[in-house]
Write an enzyme that holds these catalytic residues in place. Structure first.
Site, PDB file in Angstrom:
ATOM      1  N   LYS A   1     -16.297  10.398   9.775  1.00  0.00           N
ATOM      2  CA  LYS A   1     -15.435  10.498  10.957  1.00  0.00           C
ATOM      3  C   LYS A   1     -13.949  10.643  10.639  1.00  0.00           C
ATOM      4  CE  LYS A   1     -18.134  10.155  14.689  1.00  0.00           C
ATOM      5  NZ  LYS A   1     -18.081  11.071  15.837  1.00  0.00           N
TER       6      LYS A   1
ATOM      7  N   SER B   1     -24.569  10.120   6.900  1.00  0.00           N
ATOM      8  CA  SER B   1     -23.268  10.233   7.565  1.00  0.00           C
ATOM      9  C   SER B   1     -22.407   8.986   7.553  1.00  0.00           C
ATOM     10  CB  SER B   1     -23.465  10.705   9.011  1.00  0.00           C
ATOM     11  OG  SER B   1     -24.313   9.821   9.710  1.00  0.00           O
TER      12      SER B   1
END
Length: 325
Positions: free
Chosen positions: A54, A309
């Site tokens: 992110k 992720s």
């Protein structure tokens, strides 16, 4: 409709992020290769700044703002990983950041956001409208940094696609597919733009938690649909109501499809990541590995890249999952 980003935007994002991010490697496990009958290359964004992908999109978004916009401060809503990315980027630019986070967000994620200097507003994931929670800050002039449905955010996440395709070429392999976790679709859409820009037509698959498979069902219908209320999942990072408008338009053009995986499959994938890759991966970050056991992706003799992720998970939750048989 806001124009989606293109490959040039992703290259520009990569230039902005150069020297600030970890170029996470491609790693593999002989044991997992043998189990799946394929060569599986994992891209561990668990090792990225703030512990997830992110930061890429958040920094790219903040770098695209004018000095006047940054001076007004930024506001965001997130279950944790986007919050940490925004908090870290805001600290680097020296701007105020206010983040709305659900009450059930992992304590580690909330604590990390506060340590980086951002203000945290707690809301109820079920009862409250997260956009309404931050509305007063936007009305006062703060700039909203969306978690996924924004061209600069998507372009930042797409830098992962540039990296993994370049790394695969350096290994002398041609990727048959790339498997990507999917919440609102920022990661999968950004990666798909980069992957589809390079021959020979690598397939891109999105993976979602069971009962939160809005992208899968939207792809089938050809239009965005929402998830039914009343369900829960251990994949806190991927629990959205529906796909983003921009991300869905990209994903429906680029994705081979989307797969839904159960919490049980995700928990097993987390154990496999620990045992075979020696990596701590949070539930939402491990759905791609879980999807390899679904039977929906042709693996036999193929070379597949899987994006892990994020790795931000409370230790008590992680210990409970790893210890379960």
């Amino acid at each position: 409709m806001i124009s989606p980003p293109g490959i040039a935007d992703i290259h520009s994002a990569a230039a902005r992020l150069s020297g600030l991010i970890v170029e996470t490697p491609l790693i593999e496990s002989p044991e997992l290769n043998n189990r799946f009958g394929a060569r599986i290359l994992f891209k561990p964004e668990t090792l990225q700044r703030t512990g997830s992908f992110k930061f890429r999109g958040a920094y790219n978004k903040l770098s695209s703002l004018s000095a006047e916009e940054r001076a007004r401060g930024v506001v965001a809503f997130s279950s944790g990983n986007h919050a940490q990315g925004v908090a870290a980027a805001a600290a680097m630019f020296g701007v105020r950041a206010v983040i709305a986070m659900p009450a059930d967000a992992p304590a580690m994620k909330v604590g990390n956001v506060r340590k980086m200097g951002a203000e945290v507003i707690i809301f109820d994931r079920v009862r409250d409208d997260r956009t309404a929670v931050v509305r007063s800050y936007v009305e006062k002039g703060m700039v909203l940094v969306p978690p996924y449905d924004d061209p600069a955010i998507i372009a930042g996440q797409g830098t992962i696609g540039l990296e993994l395709m370049r790394q695969a070429r350096a290994l002398g392999v041609s990727l048959d597919a790339v498997v990507v976790p999917c919440g609102g679709g920022g990661l999968s859409s950004g990666i798909s733009i980069a992957v589809k820009d390079v021959p020979p037509g690598t397939a891109v698959w999105a993976v979602e938690p069971e009962y939160f498979d809005d992208t899968r069902r939207s792809l089938i219908k050809g239009a965005r649909v929402s998830n039914a209320p009343g369900h829960t999942s251990i994949c806190d990072a991927l629990l959205v109501a529906e796909p983003g408008a921009i991300t869905f338009e990209i994903n429906r053009k680029n994705l081979a499809g989307a797969i839904a995986v159960s919490d049980k499959a995700v928990a097993q994938a987390m154990r496999d990541a620990m045992a075979c890759l020696k990596l701590v991966v949070e539930p939402g970050g491990c759905v791609g590995l879980a999807a390899l056991s679904s039977g929906e992706i042709d693996l036999a003799g193929k070379c597949i890249a899987v994006v892990l992720s994020g790795g931000n998970v409370d230790l008590s939750t992680y210990a409970e999952i790893i210890a379960a048989s």
